[in-house]
Structure formats: structure tokens, C-alpha cells
Design a protein around this motif. Structure first.
Motif, mmCIF file in Angstrom:
data_model
loop_
_atom_site.group_PDB
_atom_site.id
_atom_site.type_symbol
_atom_site.label_atom_id
_atom_site.label_comp_id
_atom_site.label_asym_id
_atom_site.label_seq_id
_atom_site.Cartn_x
_atom_site.Cartn_y
_atom_site.Cartn_z
ATOM 1 N N VAL A 29 -16.003 -14.939 0.098
ATOM 2 C CA VAL A 29 -14.751 -15.617 -0.277
ATOM 3 C C VAL A 29 -13.582 -15.169 0.597
ATOM 4 O O VAL A 29 -12.720 -15.963 0.949
ATOM 5 N N LEU A 30 -13.553 -13.868 0.963
ATOM 6 C CA LEU A 30 -12.441 -13.319 1.726
ATOM 7 C C LEU A 30 -12.931 -12.603 2.981
ATOM 8 O O LEU A 30 -13.972 -11.938 2.962
ATOM 9 N N LYS A 31 -12.177 -12.721 4.048
ATOM 10 C CA LYS A 31 -12.509 -12.051 5.296
ATOM 11 C C LYS A 31 -12.122 -10.562 5.221
ATOM 12 O O LYS A 31 -11.293 -10.163 4.405
ATOM 13 N N PRO A 32 -12.729 -9.727 6.083
ATOM 14 C CA PRO A 32 -12.390 -8.296 6.106
ATOM 15 C C PRO A 32 -10.927 -8.080 6.496
ATOM 16 O O PRO A 32 -10.323 -8.905 7.195
ATOM 17 N N THR A 33 -10.381 -6.944 6.057
ATOM 18 C CA THR A 33 -9.015 -6.595 6.433
ATOM 19 C C THR A 33 -8.817 -5.096 6.285
ATOM 20 O O THR A 33 -9.581 -4.424 5.584
ATOM 21 N N VAL A 34 -7.806 -4.576 6.962
ATOM 22 C CA VAL A 34 -7.445 -3.163 6.884
ATOM 23 C C VAL A 34 -5.956 -3.084 6.589
ATOM 24 O O VAL A 34 -5.156 -3.835 7.153
ATOM 25 N N SER A 35 -5.579 -2.172 5.724
ATOM 26 C CA SER A 35 -4.176 -2.032 5.338
ATOM 27 C C SER A 35 -3.348 -1.405 6.452
ATOM 28 O O SER A 35 -3.896 -0.814 7.388
ATOM 29 N N PRO A 36 -2.028 -1.482 6.334
ATOM 30 C CA PRO A 36 -1.174 -0.684 7.225
ATOM 31 C C PRO A 36 -1.465 0.798 6.985
ATOM 32 O O PRO A 36 -1.960 1.182 5.929
ATOM 33 N N VAL A 37 -1.160 1.636 7.966
ATOM 34 C CA VAL A 37 -1.406 3.073 7.859
ATOM 35 C C VAL A 37 -0.198 3.749 7.212
ATOM 36 O O VAL A 37 0.943 3.465 7.559
ATOM 37 N N VAL A 38 -0.472 4.633 6.239
ATOM 38 C CA VAL A 38 0.591 5.360 5.546
ATOM 39 C C VAL A 38 0.334 6.856 5.684
ATOM 40 O O VAL A 38 -0.806 7.310 5.516
ATOM 41 N N PHE B 133 0.836 -1.195 0.000
ATOM 42 C CA PHE B 133 0.000 0.000 0.000
ATOM 43 C C PHE B 133 0.876 1.252 0.000
ATOM 44 O O PHE B 133 1.753 1.412 0.846
ATOM 45 N N LYS B 134 0.618 2.156 -0.965
ATOM 46 C CA LYS B 134 1.389 3.387 -1.091
ATOM 47 C C LYS B 134 0.466 4.565 -1.386
ATOM 48 O O LYS B 134 -0.595 4.392 -1.984
ATOM 49 N N VAL B 135 0.888 5.752 -0.957
ATOM 50 C CA VAL B 135 0.179 6.985 -1.316
ATOM 51 C C VAL B 135 1.204 8.008 -1.771
ATOM 52 O O VAL B 135 2.352 8.005 -1.329
ATOM 53 N N SER B 136 0.787 8.872 -2.670
ATOM 54 C CA SER B 136 1.613 10.009 -3.084
ATOM 55 C C SER B 136 0.678 11.156 -3.416
ATOM 56 O O SER B 136 -0.481 10.939 -3.794
ATOM 57 N N THR B 137 1.171 12.377 -3.263
ATOM 58 C CA THR B 137 0.345 13.553 -3.539
ATOM 59 C C THR B 137 1.111 14.543 -4.406
ATOM 60 O O THR B 137 2.346 14.546 -4.435
ATOM 61 N N THR B 138 0.364 15.397 -5.092
ATOM 62 C CA THR B 138 0.958 16.472 -5.872
ATOM 63 C C THR B 138 0.718 17.793 -5.142
ATOM 64 O O THR B 138 -0.147 17.874 -4.264
ATOM 65 N N LYS B 139 1.458 18.834 -5.539
ATOM 66 C CA LYS B 139 1.314 20.118 -4.839
ATOM 67 C C LYS B 139 -0.052 20.750 -5.061
ATOM 68 O O LYS B 139 -0.476 21.586 -4.264
ATOM 69 N N ALA C 4 -4.204 17.490 4.684
ATOM 70 C CA ALA C 4 -2.784 17.697 4.437
ATOM 71 C C ALA C 4 -1.952 17.045 5.543
ATOM 72 O O ALA C 4 -2.269 17.165 6.723
ATOM 73 N N HIS C 5 -0.890 16.338 5.152
ATOM 74 C CA HIS C 5 0.014 15.682 6.105
ATOM 75 C C HIS C 5 -0.727 14.659 6.956
ATOM 76 O O HIS C 5 -0.291 14.311 8.057
ATOM 77 N N GLY C 6 -1.857 14.176 6.438
ATOM 78 C CA GLY C 6 -2.673 13.238 7.201
ATOM 79 C C GLY C 6 -2.282 11.786 6.990
ATOM 80 O O GLY C 6 -1.231 11.472 6.422
ATOM 81 N N TRP C 7 -3.151 10.907 7.455
ATOM 82 C CA TRP C 7 -2.896 9.466 7.422
ATOM 83 C C TRP C 7 -3.936 8.788 6.533
ATOM 84 O O TRP C 7 -5.093 9.187 6.494
ATOM 85 N N TYR C 8 -3.509 7.718 5.849
ATOM 86 C CA TYR C 8 -4.397 6.991 4.946
ATOM 87 C C TYR C 8 -4.344 5.492 5.219
ATOM 88 O O TYR C 8 -3.305 4.959 5.640
ATOM 89 N N ARG C 9 -5.475 4.842 4.962
ATOM 90 C CA ARG C 9 -5.512 3.394 5.007
ATOM 91 C C ARG C 9 -6.632 2.912 4.077
ATOM 92 O O ARG C 9 -7.525 3.676 3.710
ATOM 93 N N ILE C 10 -6.574 1.639 3.710
ATOM 94 C CA ILE C 10 -7.578 1.018 2.845
ATOM 95 C C ILE C 10 -8.310 -0.050 3.651
ATOM 96 O O ILE C 10 -7.681 -0.867 4.330
ATOM 97 N N ARG C 11 -9.634 -0.034 3.562
ATOM 98 C CA ARG C 11 -10.437 -1.027 4.267
ATOM 99 C C ARG C 11 -11.181 -1.907 3.262
ATOM 100 O O ARG C 11 -11.779 -1.409 2.306
ATOM 101 N N PHE C 12 -11.126 -3.220 3.501
ATOM 102 C CA PHE C 12 -11.895 -4.178 2.707
ATOM 103 C C PHE C 12 -12.939 -4.791 3.632
ATOM 104 O O PHE C 12 -12.600 -5.354 4.676
ATOM 105 N N ALA C 13 -14.205 -4.676 3.250
ATOM 106 C CA ALA C 13 -15.297 -5.097 4.128
ATOM 107 C C ALA C 13 -15.489 -6.604 4.179
ATOM 108 O O ALA C 13 -16.222 -7.105 5.030
ATOM 109 N N GLY C 14 -14.854 -7.331 3.288
ATOM 110 C CA GLY C 14 -14.993 -8.782 3.295
ATOM 111 C C GLY C 14 -16.176 -9.263 2.469
ATOM 112 O O GLY C 14 -16.932 -8.474 1.900
ATOM 113 N N GLY C 15 -16.326 -10.581 2.403
ATOM 114 C CA GLY C 15 -17.408 -11.173 1.623
ATOM 115 C C GLY C 15 -17.416 -12.680 1.801
ATOM 116 O O GLY C 15 -16.746 -13.221 2.699
#
Length: 242
Positions: A124-133, A37-43, A111-122
Motif C-alpha cells: 500500500v505504501l512505498k518505503p521511506t526514511v524520516s529526517p535525522v534527529v 519525528f521527535k526524540v527525547s532522553t532522560t538522564k 549518547a549524543h547520537g543521531w536517530y531516524r525511523i525507517r519504514f520498509a514499505g509494502g
């Protein structure tokens, strides 16, 4: 004559009957996780996210799995909000491609905040949350904007001043050594022009003085850099030339 099962026949039949739940037990959803998991921003405040949803057992993840982007402000890292932050904004549709990879480009949140990705599950796959970036780009903010005078005769001088700050540690401090553009739009026209580009001193202060000959709307403009977002006011300052 009514037929009945014999003792032996009934026992044989009972042994052959199996509860449906036992014969066709539903498969347990596989554990999942989000990797790379990666994030990038532009000015100018565009956010790019990317990563991959995987099954821990190695099975292939199909396309079309819905993912949620969550954002937390720098000053409250435990307070999470679902993006987009504005209900008026276009809903985000982040989905996996075949194999589980995902990517998308959206307007940045805090700005300068934190991001993560959440998968609610289903099924076939159980729910999960990404590491925080964390977003490494920080906010810039001009304060104490002053335009004097705002009414003058044609060709008179107008002075523009302000203080540019930034928040590298969740507290706004002076931002020295930066160019701030003074831009203007003549009344009745649509195009903006820059009139001066003063540099901030060690206290973040900037100042410019020049002649104004027509009714003009003025703003400051900080264009940002590799580590900072841009900044400009939501409302222009009108200078009335008589």
C-alpha cells in the motif's frame, strides 16, 4: 461436424477479450513520509520516540505498520545501526496506530547520537526514511578513579579521587562544577549509601577522604542533569578492613 468460428464471430470475440493485467492492474503503492519525528532522553538513559507515518496522497494509514529505529554514534554520523544495539536486548516492536501515529520508550543507544525511523514499505505504501534527529543529551565519564589504601585497620582513613569529563564536541574534556557521590555497600548487605559528595573543580577533579570501619564496596556516582547522562562504574572497588 466440427464447429469453427466465422470470420466475423472470431473478430467480435477477439475484441471482447482483454488481458487480465490490463483489466485488473495492481494499484501502485502510494508515496509515504514520516513527519513530526521527535526524540527525547532522560538522564538514566531512557529514549522516547514519536512521529507519524503518512501517505503523500492524503489516504489514511492503518495501524500495525512496522517501523525500524536506527541509531548512529556522534563520532560516526553516517554509520547506522538498527536498535536495539545488543542482540541480547528485547526486540523493539514499534508499530503505527490507526492514522499512522507512533510512539515508544526504549533504552537509549549512543549518547549524543543521531536517530531516524525507517519504514520498509509494502503493497500500500512505498518505503521511506524520516529526517535525522540528534539526541541533545551528552555523555559524562569519570576517569582516573583511585581508592587508597584498599587495605587498612578499622577506622582508618581512605581517600577517593577521580576526574569527571564530558564530550560536548565529540571529545572528552574536564567537567567542572558537578557533584559526584561516593557511594558504598557494606559487605554482606544489599543497600547502598552515600558517604561524600565532592564537587569537581575546573579540571574536573574530585576528591573525598573519610574513615571506613567495615569491609565495603565503593563506587562513584554522577547522577546526571538536564543535558547529561548519569555515570557509574561497572565494577565496584573493595576496601578490606582488618
Amino acid at each position: 461436424m466440427r464447429r469453427t468460428f466465422s470470420t466475423l464471430g472470431a473478430a467480435t470475440l477477439a475484441a471482447s477479450l482483454v488481458a487480465p493485467a490490463t483489466a485488473h492492474a495492481a494499484a501502485e503503492p502510494a508515496a509515504s513520509k514520516i513527519v513530526d519525528f521527535k526524540v527525547s532522553t532522560t538522564k538514566d538513559a531512557w529514549l522516547t520516540v514519536s512521529g507519524r507515518l503518512t501517505a503523500v496522497d492524503g489516504s489514511t494509514v492503518s495501524a500495525g505498520k512496522d517501523l525500524i529505529i536506527e541509531n548512529a554514534p556522534a563520532i560516526k554520523p553516517n554509520k547506522w545501526y538498527r536498535m536495539p544495539l545488543s542482540k541480547k536486548a528485547k526486540p523493539i516492536k514499534l508499530k503505527t496506530r490507526e492514522g499512522g501515529a507512533f510512539s515508544g520508550r526504549y533504552y537509549a543507544g549512543f549518547a549524543h547520537g543521531w536517530y531516524r525511523i525507517r519504514f520498509a514499505g509494502g503493497p500500500v505504501l512505498k518505503p521511506t526514511v524520516s529526517p535525522v534527529v540528534r539526541d541533545t543529551r551528552i555523555n559524562a565519564l569519570a576517569k582516573k578513579w583511585k581508592v587508597t589504601p584498599r587495605k587498612l585497620r578499622k577506622g582508618g582513613y581512605v581517600t577517593f579521587s577521580g576526574v569527571l569529563t564530558h564530550d560536548p564536541k565529540n571529545k572528552y574534556v574536564p567537567f567542572g562544577g558537578q557533584r559526584v557521590y561516593i557511594v558504598g555497600r557494606i559487605k554482606g548487605q544489599k543497600k547502598w549509601y552515600w558517604y561524600a559528595r565532592p564537587k569537581t573543580n575546573s579540571k574536573g577533579s574530585f576528591k573525598a577522604r573519610f574513615r571506613v570501619s567495615k569491609d565495603t564496596y565503593f563506587q562513584w556516582w554522577y547522577e546526571g542533569n538536564a543535558t547529561h547522562y548519569y555515570d557509574f562504574p561497572l565494577k565496584s572497588t573493595f576496601v578490606d578492613v582488618r
